[in-house]
Design a protein around this motif. Sequence first.
Motif, PDB file in Angstrom:
ATOM      1  N   GLY A  47       0.627  -0.859  -0.010  1.00 19.43           N
ATOM      2  CA  GLY A  47       0.089   0.022   0.220  1.00 19.43           C
ATOM      3  C   GLY A  47       1.031   1.119  -0.138  1.00 19.43           C
ATOM      4  O   GLY A  47       0.237   2.121  -0.856  1.00 19.43           O
ATOM      5  N   THR A  48       1.446   1.328   1.348  1.00 21.58           N
ATOM      6  CA  THR A  48       2.112   2.258   1.020  1.00 21.58           C
ATOM      7  C   THR A  48       3.563   2.519  -0.349  1.00 21.58           C
ATOM      8  O   THR A  48       3.583   4.080  -0.684  1.00 21.58           O
ATOM      9  N   ALA A  49       4.185   1.519  -0.892  1.00 16.07           N
ATOM     10  CA  ALA A  49       4.614   1.828  -1.918  1.00 16.07           C
ATOM     11  C   ALA A  49       4.076   2.552  -3.381  1.00 16.07           C
ATOM     12  O   ALA A  49       4.330   2.573  -4.276  1.00 16.07           O
ATOM     13  N   TYR A  50       2.367   1.760  -3.195  1.00 17.42           N
ATOM     14  CA  TYR A  50       1.051   2.218  -4.400  1.00 17.42           C
ATOM     15  C   TYR A  50       1.032   3.537  -4.172  1.00 17.42           C
ATOM     16  O   TYR A  50       1.087   4.635  -5.743  1.00 17.42           O
ATOM     17  N   ARG A  51       0.613   4.219  -3.346  1.00 15.41           N
ATOM     18  CA  ARG A  51       0.839   5.492  -3.125  1.00 15.41           C
ATOM     19  C   ARG A  51       1.748   6.749  -3.204  1.00 15.41           C
ATOM     20  O   ARG A  51       1.790   7.373  -4.236  1.00 15.41           O
ATOM     21  N   MET A  52       3.197   6.182  -3.091  1.00 21.30           N
ATOM     22  CA  MET A  52       4.200   6.358  -2.840  1.00 21.30           C
ATOM     23  C   MET A  52       4.815   7.097  -4.783  1.00 21.30           C
ATOM     24  O   MET A  52       4.804   7.745  -5.279  1.00 21.30           O
ATOM     25  N   GLU A  73      12.398   6.901  -2.124  1.00 17.22           N
ATOM     26  CA  GLU A  73      12.954   7.115  -0.649  1.00 17.22           C
ATOM     27  C   GLU A  73      12.444   6.137   0.530  1.00 17.22           C
ATOM     28  O   GLU A  73      11.405   6.976   1.038  1.00 17.22           O
ATOM     29  N   HIS A  74      13.442   6.427   1.174  1.00 20.25           N
ATOM     30  CA  HIS A  74      12.995   5.719   2.804  1.00 20.25           C
ATOM     31  C   HIS A  74      14.261   5.349   3.444  1.00 20.25           C
ATOM     32  O   HIS A  74      14.308   4.964   4.917  1.00 20.25           O
ATOM     33  N   VAL A  75      15.168   5.456   2.987  1.00 21.25           N
ATOM     34  CA  VAL A  75      16.481   5.364   3.674  1.00 21.25           C
ATOM     35  C   VAL A  75      16.937   6.272   4.899  1.00 21.25           C
ATOM     36  O   VAL A  75      17.474   6.619   6.026  1.00 21.25           O
ATOM     37  N   GLY A  76      16.639   7.393   3.764  1.00 17.69           N
ATOM     38  CA  GLY A  76      16.696   8.836   4.865  1.00 17.69           C
ATOM     39  C   GLY A  76      18.585   9.097   4.674  1.00 17.69           C
ATOM     40  O   GLY A  76      19.129   9.377   3.385  1.00 17.69           O
ATOM     41  N   ARG A  77      18.416   9.709   5.961  1.00 19.31           N
ATOM     42  CA  ARG A  77      20.028  10.300   6.116  1.00 19.31           C
ATOM     43  C   ARG A  77      20.830  10.364   5.078  1.00 19.31           C
ATOM     44  O   ARG A  77      22.240  10.628   4.750  1.00 19.31           O
ATOM     45  N   ALA A  78      21.403   7.968   4.818  1.00 21.45           N
ATOM     46  CA  ALA A  78      21.961   7.792   4.120  1.00 21.45           C
ATOM     47  C   ALA A  78      22.523   8.163   2.343  1.00 21.45           C
ATOM     48  O   ALA A  78      23.032   8.417   2.604  1.00 21.45           O
ATOM     49  N   GLY A 105      10.044   7.763   4.436  1.00 19.37           N
ATOM     50  CA  GLY A 105      10.630   7.324   5.616  1.00 19.37           C
ATOM     51  C   GLY A 105      12.232   7.115   5.596  1.00 19.37           C
ATOM     52  O   GLY A 105      12.938   8.238   5.009  1.00 19.37           O
ATOM     53  N   SER A 106      12.967   6.950   6.590  1.00 18.97           N
ATOM     54  CA  SER A 106      14.452   7.592   7.125  1.00 18.97           C
ATOM     55  C   SER A 106      14.835   6.470   8.020  1.00 18.97           C
ATOM     56  O   SER A 106      15.322   6.682   8.884  1.00 18.97           O
ATOM     57  N   SER A 107      15.148   5.424   7.839  1.00 19.60           N
ATOM     58  CA  SER A 107      15.401   3.852   8.389  1.00 19.60           C
ATOM     59  C   SER A 107      17.350   4.946   8.800  1.00 19.60           C
ATOM     60  O   SER A 107      17.340   4.325  10.362  1.00 19.60           O
ATOM     61  N   THR A 108      18.280   5.682   8.709  1.00 18.03           N
ATOM     62  CA  THR A 108      19.322   5.959   8.697  1.00 18.03           C
ATOM     63  C   THR A 108      19.094   7.824   9.690  1.00 18.03           C
ATOM     64  O   THR A 108      20.401   7.949   9.677  1.00 18.03           O
ATOM     65  N   GLY A 109      17.991   8.062   9.709  1.00 18.71           N
ATOM     66  CA  GLY A 109      18.342   9.078  10.624  1.00 18.71           C
ATOM     67  C   GLY A 109      17.529  10.174   9.101  1.00 18.71           C
ATOM     68  O   GLY A 109      17.648  10.279   8.335  1.00 18.71           O
ATOM     69  N   TYR A 110      16.511  11.025  10.607  1.00 17.02           N
ATOM     70  CA  TYR A 110      16.144  11.708   9.659  1.00 17.02           C
ATOM     71  C   TYR A 110      15.459  13.626   9.829  1.00 17.02           C
ATOM     72  O   TYR A 110      15.239  14.469   9.103  1.00 17.02           O
ATOM     73  N   ARG A 111      17.248  13.863  10.288  1.00 20.91           N
ATOM     74  CA  ARG A 111      18.030  14.611   9.763  1.00 20.91           C
ATOM     75  C   ARG A 111      19.333  14.607   8.489  1.00 20.91           C
ATOM     76  O   ARG A 111      19.558  14.295   8.409  1.00 20.91           O
ATOM     77  N   HIS A 112      17.899  15.623   7.408  1.00 21.73           N
ATOM     78  CA  HIS A 112      18.790  15.182   6.032  1.00 21.73           C
ATOM     79  C   HIS A 112      19.348  16.331   5.205  1.00 21.73           C
ATOM     80  O   HIS A 112      18.871  17.151   5.465  1.00 21.73           O
ATOM     81  N   GLU A 113      20.524  16.045   4.512  1.00 22.78           N
ATOM     82  CA  GLU A 113      21.742  16.974   3.982  1.00 22.78           C
ATOM     83  C   GLU A 113      21.315  16.818   3.062  1.00 22.78           C
ATOM     84  O   GLU A 113      21.577  15.683   2.371  1.00 22.78           O
ATOM     85  N   PHE A 114      21.388  18.137   2.165  1.00 24.44           N
ATOM     86  CA  PHE A 114      20.846  18.483   0.842  1.00 24.44           C
ATOM     87  C   PHE A 114      21.079  19.132   0.107  1.00 24.44           C
ATOM     88  O   PHE A 114      21.277  20.694   0.362  1.00 24.44           O
ATOM     89  N   ASP A 115      21.814  19.420  -0.584  1.00 27.32           N
ATOM     90  CA  ASP A 115      22.549  20.236  -1.632  1.00 27.32           C
ATOM     91  C   ASP A 115      21.178  21.406  -2.503  1.00 27.32           C
ATOM     92  O   ASP A 115      21.102  20.631  -3.101  1.00 27.32           O
ATOM     93  N   ASN A 116      20.777  22.278  -1.671  1.00 26.09           N
ATOM     94  CA  ASN A 116      19.648  22.714  -2.284  1.00 26.09           C
ATOM     95  C   ASN A 116      19.668  23.400  -4.139  1.00 26.09           C
ATOM     96  O   ASN A 116      18.445  24.125  -4.626  1.00 26.09           O
ATOM     97  N   ARG A 117      20.728  23.972  -4.018  1.00 24.29           N
ATOM     98  CA  ARG A 117      21.142  24.232  -5.699  1.00 24.29           C
ATOM     99  C   ARG A 117      20.437  23.670  -6.899  1.00 24.29           C
ATOM    100  O   ARG A 117      19.895  23.760  -7.791  1.00 24.29           O
TER     101      ARG A 117
END
Length: 262
Positions: A27-32, A132-137, A156-168
């Motif tokens: 169900g989760t994968a279908y909605r995503m 995506e569901h791995v999260g931080r990593a 989801g964020s299995s490896t941590g929910y504070r993500h960093e990405f380059d917003n540019r």
Amino acid sequence: MARASQLLPKSSHLTWEAAASSPLCAGTAYRMLVGDRGARMTQGDVVLIWGAAGGLGAYAAQLVRNGGGIAVGVVSSPEKAERAREYGCHAVVDRTEIGLTGDAPADPTVVGKRLGKRIRELVGDDPHIVFEHVGRATFGVSVFVVRRGGTVVTCGSSTGYRHEFDNRYLWMRLKRVIGSHGANLHEQASVARLLDLGLIEPALSVTYTLDEVAEAARLVQTNRHTGKVGVLALAPRAGLGVREKGPVRRGPSEDQAHGNRT
Ligand SMILES: NC(=O)c1ccc[n+]([C@@H]2O[C@H](COP(=O)([O-])OP(=O)(O)OC[C@H]3O[C@@H](n4cnc5c(N)ncnc54)[C@H](OP(=O)(O)O)[C@@H]3O)[C@@H](O)[C@H]2O)c1
């Protein structure tokens, strides 16, 4: 307590454990991937699936294949690569070969370029969607690697929910990030129908008894499982609950015949 309107019939060709193992991740994968509030995958879309031999990944790969997309799975071993192909991935990348073995890479752009090059070699295109569901990593790599105008959909964020990405890369290339959680009744019924028809299949890889539940949890905790891990709760043994031999697959000709009769 569940209301009758919240229940869905169990597919008659599935065992209790196979039927019970599917709804959450299917169900989760279908909605995503398919849902109006998700990435709205269309035919030919290249979809990058992290953990393609895991619980969510197993259903994501099947849904992409079934919906006419091109699934590129990421896994961490040759055995899991084989499973991911069985679930429907057209191509598979072993993340240990691109330097993604633990926490978030110091520079996601470097790993993103490596992964992007690999994906282009394998399927000739950048991903339209990253599952995506791995999260931080992986999130920084996901935002980088998805194509211009593409979508990163996360639940989801299995490896941590504070993500960093380059917003540019997000704003200049007009990408989108979509949050998704579970499925509504319509989405859940739609995916149950696909299971009923045999168009997707339960990803149950192993079943434990209730007194072995700690071993089942340990298998998942140490990331040695594939697909879904079952634990029998009320069923006295595995393999029960099947009322019909195969799925109720109704081909277009049969649908047509029904249409012609009315
Ligand atoms: N919001 C919702 O509705 C919802 C529903 C279901 C699940 N979830 C969440 O989604 C997540 C995944 O669930 P699941 O059932 O699919 O779990 P799972 O069966 O354990 O699969 C997760 C996959 O992630 C991959 N992985 C683990 N560490 C990684 C890392 N450092 N870098 C890249 N990949 C890594 C693993 O694949 P490889 O080692 O092969 O790469 C693994 O197969 C969980 O956090 C869960 O809580 C959310």
